[in-house]
Design a protein around this motif. Structure first.
Motif, short mmCIF file in Angstrom:
data_model
loop_
_atom_site.label_atom_id
_atom_site.label_comp_id
_atom_site.label_asym_id
_atom_site.label_seq_id
_atom_site.Cartn_x
_atom_site.Cartn_y
_atom_site.Cartn_z
N GLU A 260 0.86 -1.19 0.00
CA GLU A 260 0.00 0.00 0.00
C GLU A 260 0.89 1.24 0.00
O GLU A 260 1.75 1.41 0.88
N ALA A 261 0.69 2.10 -0.98
CA ALA A 261 1.56 3.26 -1.17
C ALA A 261 1.61 4.17 0.06
O ALA A 261 2.65 4.73 0.39
N SER A 262 0.48 4.29 0.75
CA SER A 262 0.43 5.20 1.91
C SER A 262 1.31 4.73 3.06
O SER A 262 1.62 5.51 3.97
N LEU A 263 1.71 3.45 3.04
CA LEU A 263 2.54 2.91 4.11
C LEU A 263 4.03 2.97 3.78
O LEU A 263 4.87 2.60 4.60
N LEU A 264 4.37 3.45 2.60
CA LEU A 264 5.78 3.56 2.21
C LEU A 264 6.34 4.90 2.69
O LEU A 264 5.68 5.93 2.60
N ARG A 265 7.58 4.89 3.16
CA ARG A 265 8.23 6.12 3.60
C ARG A 265 8.96 6.78 2.44
O ARG A 265 9.54 6.09 1.60
N PRO A 266 8.97 8.12 2.42
CA PRO A 266 9.67 8.82 1.34
C PRO A 266 11.18 8.54 1.31
O PRO A 266 11.80 8.56 0.27
#
Length: 310
Positions: A260-266
């Protein structure tokens, strides 16, 4: 005289475990745990009044905005709590309890970009924060070091690596996985696990081992130099995907894994590992709780919490 230990953030995840550890190790100590409503750490006058009344012999500063996404969403609050609040407490101790030792809970996350060297870091490695939370913690950590050098503030700075255990918020990776696994096992969630990056490796500790180190710091504070820095780490980094696999196996659950993209850190770091040789030498501390025990306890905690409706 009995110890008088002021603990900020005592109602939080680590604070609850620390209270248990202190009651077991220092049964005669007075544990002073102000409620958040009674003392806003960002209110310098309120903090000064609290310290003047409490007159602690030691203070463990746990109160913080500790979740990276929370700090990212409201950086102003993170700076006010994590930096300004820490300085408010340090100044109040200097003014009203100058003999007290401040145990400041920093974070290994402050090493940030320094982890890119690809080996376990020790306390000589320069902080290089990569997110708002880490930057606020690094600023407070460095400020306390300067105060110790300039004014003689009695403080110890601990930099714990990732720690988990029963009672942790699902804002953190092990608890987030365990909550989903428990919900799947209870039939409350489809057999799909939402995850972030699984390839990074992190140095995990049991929160109870971390609290044992904090107790050891208080016990040995007179033997530690002012401004001392201590890493708390296992020295055995684990791949996030391996952590998930262990949770699923020990829970006897099968699930489809979806990113899930929202759980990835920049700015994720592939390896974050620590060298805790100094803590082993000065505190005679090392992690003692087996990783499998930690995982089992986290799962049992989340089974109970899910059954209660969390």
């Amino acid at each position: 005289m009995p110890e008088r230990i002021l603990i900020t953030g005592a109602a939080g995840f680590v604070g609850r475990h620390l209270l248990s550890a202190l009651r077991a190790d220092m049964p005669d100590a007075a544990l002073l745990t102000p409620a958040q409503a009674a003392c806003d750490i960002t209110d310098a006058d309120a903090v000064a009044a609290l310290v003047e009344q409490a007159r602690p012999t030691a203070c463990v500063h746990l109160a913080a905005i500790a979740a990276i996404p929370t700090a990212r969403r409201d950086p102003h609050a993170a700076w006010r709590v994590n930096l300004d609040g820490t300085l408010n407490l340090a100044r109040a101790l200097a003014a009203h309890a100058p003999e007290a030792t401040l145990l400041f809970v920093s974070s290994a996350d402050i090493y940030g970009a320094s982890f890119r060297a690809g080996h376990a870091v020790d306390e000589s490695v320069a902080p290089a924060p990569l997110n708002t939370y880490a930057a606020t913690k690094a600023a407070a950590d460095l400020a306390l070091g300067a105060l110790a050098a300039e004014s003689g503030l009695r403080c110890i700075r601990v930099r714990p690596f990732n720690h988990t255990g029963p009672g942790q918020s699902p804002d953190f990776v092990v608890a987030a996985f365990a909550r989903q696994v428990a919900r799947i096992a209870a039939g409350l969630q489809p057999e799909v696990l939402r995850v972030g990056a699984l390839e990074p490796r992190r140095d995990f500790l049991d929160v109870r081992d971390v609290c044992a180190a904090y107790v050891a710091c208080l016990r040995r504070r007179d033997a530690l130099p002012a401004g001392a820095i201590l890493n708390l780490a296992s020295g055995h980094p684990r791949r996030i995907g391996e952590v998930l696999d262990t949770l699923l196996a020990r829970a006897g659950v099968r699930a489809l894994i979806e990113s899930e993209a929202s759980l990835l850190r920049p700015s994720d770091i592939l390896l974050a590992a620590g060298d805790a040789t100094r803590a082993a030498r000065l505190l005679e501390w090392r992690p003692r709780i087996a990783w499998e025990q930690t995982i089992d306890d986290v799962l049992a905690d989340w089974r109970a919490r899910v059954a209660a409706g969390e």
